[in-house]
Design an enzyme around this catalytic site. Structure first.
Site, PDB file in Angstrom:
ATOM      1  N   GLN A 154      56.887   5.961 -32.978  1.00  0.00           N
ATOM      2  CA  GLN A 154      56.773   6.623 -34.288  1.00  0.00           C
ATOM      3  C   GLN A 154      56.059   7.969 -34.166  1.00  0.00           C
ATOM      4  O   GLN A 154      55.262   8.348 -35.022  1.00  0.00           O
ATOM      5  CB  GLN A 154      56.055   5.718 -35.274  1.00  0.00           C
ATOM      6  CG  GLN A 154      56.926   4.567 -35.783  1.00  0.00           C
ATOM      7  CD  GLN A 154      58.062   5.055 -36.677  1.00  0.00           C
ATOM      8  OE1 GLN A 154      57.987   6.113 -37.299  1.00  0.00           O
ATOM      9  NE2 GLN A 154      59.120   4.270 -36.750  1.00  0.00           N
ATOM     10  N   SER A 155      56.354   8.718 -33.119  1.00  0.00           N
ATOM     11  CA  SER A 155      55.682  10.005 -32.900  1.00  0.00           C
ATOM     12  C   SER A 155      56.059  11.037 -33.975  1.00  0.00           C
ATOM     13  O   SER A 155      57.237  11.377 -34.139  1.00  0.00           O
ATOM     14  CB  SER A 155      56.083  10.543 -31.523  1.00  0.00           C
ATOM     15  OG  SER A 155      55.669  11.886 -31.382  1.00  0.00           O
ATOM     16  N   ASN A 156      55.059  11.540 -34.674  1.00  0.00           N
ATOM     17  CA  ASN A 156      55.300  12.645 -35.606  1.00  0.00           C
ATOM     18  C   ASN A 156      55.596  13.931 -34.843  1.00  0.00           C
ATOM     19  O   ASN A 156      56.363  14.780 -35.289  1.00  0.00           O
ATOM     20  CB  ASN A 156      54.074  12.863 -36.498  1.00  0.00           C
ATOM     21  CG  ASN A 156      53.778  11.659 -37.366  1.00  0.00           C
ATOM     22  OD1 ASN A 156      54.634  11.211 -38.124  1.00  0.00           O
ATOM     23  ND2 ASN A 156      52.563  11.117 -37.264  1.00  0.00           N
ATOM     24  N   ALA A 167      57.185  14.198 -31.988  1.00  0.00           N
ATOM     25  CA  ALA A 167      58.575  14.203 -31.528  1.00  0.00           C
ATOM     26  C   ALA A 167      59.510  14.558 -32.688  1.00  0.00           C
ATOM     27  O   ALA A 167      60.422  15.377 -32.537  1.00  0.00           O
ATOM     28  CB  ALA A 167      58.932  12.839 -30.935  1.00  0.00           C
TER      29      ALA A 167
END
Ligand SMILES: *Cc1c(COP(=O)(O)O)cnc(C)c1O
Length: 343
Positions: free
Chosen positions: A85-87, A89
């Site tokens: 859930q990388s913001n 990325a």
């Protein structure tokens, strides 16, 4: 007021991704609910969660300098890594789409969490919409190793590739938050006030590092920044932050010096680790949403705001202080944490 000490910010390669300075405003309902007026405490928020591109968030500030560098060296592809859930990325994918780079991402399972919401909704849904090539790695795999191998394969075909590490937290990325420090200084001067305390989350440390580098260069008390660590243990985060901040000062050509005493990190909100919800985070997130109509995120800003609520109630924040909370974005994460937040 002079901001000349940070002039290098306007000379280093950069692609603007923010349209304007982000807003600063008071949180009057929360001041009321927490009974702060009687103590002369004022609470303000800086809306780094509100930006036009890709849903917004702190990573766009770092990406301005990363994409500037990518264009400078003639890159056509950006590869990045992060948690599922990388913001960072997600915003890399959005910024790459907007400025004509191919984007690939290798996402690692950094959080003990699975299920459809976590693996397919929130940021993951948006990554695909922004046209990124997404690879979800099996547990235990090192994303940077895969990114390096993929970059070599693309380079062999003649592509020019930039790899961005987790959170975009390199000295170059931290420049985005040195720029934010300058923006805060300008807003202080316009509003004719000084914030006594500035609150942020510390994940991969680039945000905190950039802020203290910027304030140090301007001679504006870097030690007023308190960060709540949400990923690394307190001491590890402090070492990483100081190293990044010093290197950022080097890129800026600033003679300012930073020491341990300028790096204030509180490890009390980490709970069971990165991405693992805490009761205090959920309370803080509900307080902000129900009192102000503002959305925090479950991984970073929710935990940092929980730390601030604690500091307000235990007397760490002293009477008469004016506190600035930097909302760093990450709202798509709410959809991935549906089960933790409702029902
Ligand atoms: C990445 C992130 C942070 C932490 O920033 P770092 O520079 O990695 O310390 C804070 N808030 C949100 C919403 C983020 O996505």
């Amino acid at each position: 007021m002079s901001y000349d000490a940070l002039d290098a910010l306007d000379r280093l390669p950069r692609i603007p991704l923010l349209d304007t300075a982000t807003a600063v405003h008071r949180l009057e309902r929360i001041e009321e609910r927490l009974g702060l007026a009687g103590r002369g405490i004022r609470l303000s928020i800086k809306r780094d969660d509100v930006m036009a591109l890709g849903g917004g968030g702190n990573k766009l500030r770092k990406l301005e300098y990363h994409l500037g560098h990518a264009r400078e060296i003639g890159a056509d592809t950006i590869i990045t890594v992060g948690g599922v859930q990388s913001n960072h990325a997600r915003l890399t994918a959005a910024a790459a789409a907007r400025h004509g780079f191919e984007c690939e991402m290798l996402l690692a399972r950094m959080v003990p969490k699975d299920g459809a919401d976590y693996e397919k909704n929130g940021n993951v849904l948006l990554d695909a919409l922004f046209g990124a090539k997404v690879t979800l790695l099996p547990r235990g795999e090192n994303a940077l190793v895969h990114a390096t191998a993929r970059a070599e394969a693309l380079q062999a075909e003649g592509h020019v590739v930039v790899i961005l590490p987790t959170g975009g937290s390199t000295p170059r990325g931290a420049l985005g938050y040195a720029r934010c420090a300058r923006e805060i200084a300008q807003q202080e001067d316009e509003l004719d006030l000084r914030f006594d305390r500035i609150i942020v989350p510390n994940g991969s440390s680039g945000t905190h590092a950039g802020l203290i580098a910027g304030f140090a260069a301007l001679g504006r008390q870097p030690e007023r920044v308190t960060a709540y660590s949400v990923l690394a243990a307190r001491d590890t985060a402090a070492t990483t932050t100081l190293g990044l901040a010093r290197e950022a000062l080097g890129l800026l050509g600033s003679p300012a010096e930073l020491s341990d005493a300028h790096v204030r990190i509180d490890g009390s909100q980490l709970g069971d680790g990165y991405g693992v919800p805490t009761a205090a985070m959920k309370d803080a997130l509900r307080l902000m949403a129900s009192a102000e109509g503002i959305l925090l995120d479950p991984v970073y800003s929710g935990k940092a705001f929980a730390g601030l609520v604690q500091a307000l109630s235990d007397g760490t924040v002293r009477d008469g202080e004016h506190v600035l909370f930097i909302a760093t974005g990450g709202q798509p994460g709410l959809y991935a944490y549906r089960e933790d937040l409702v029902g």
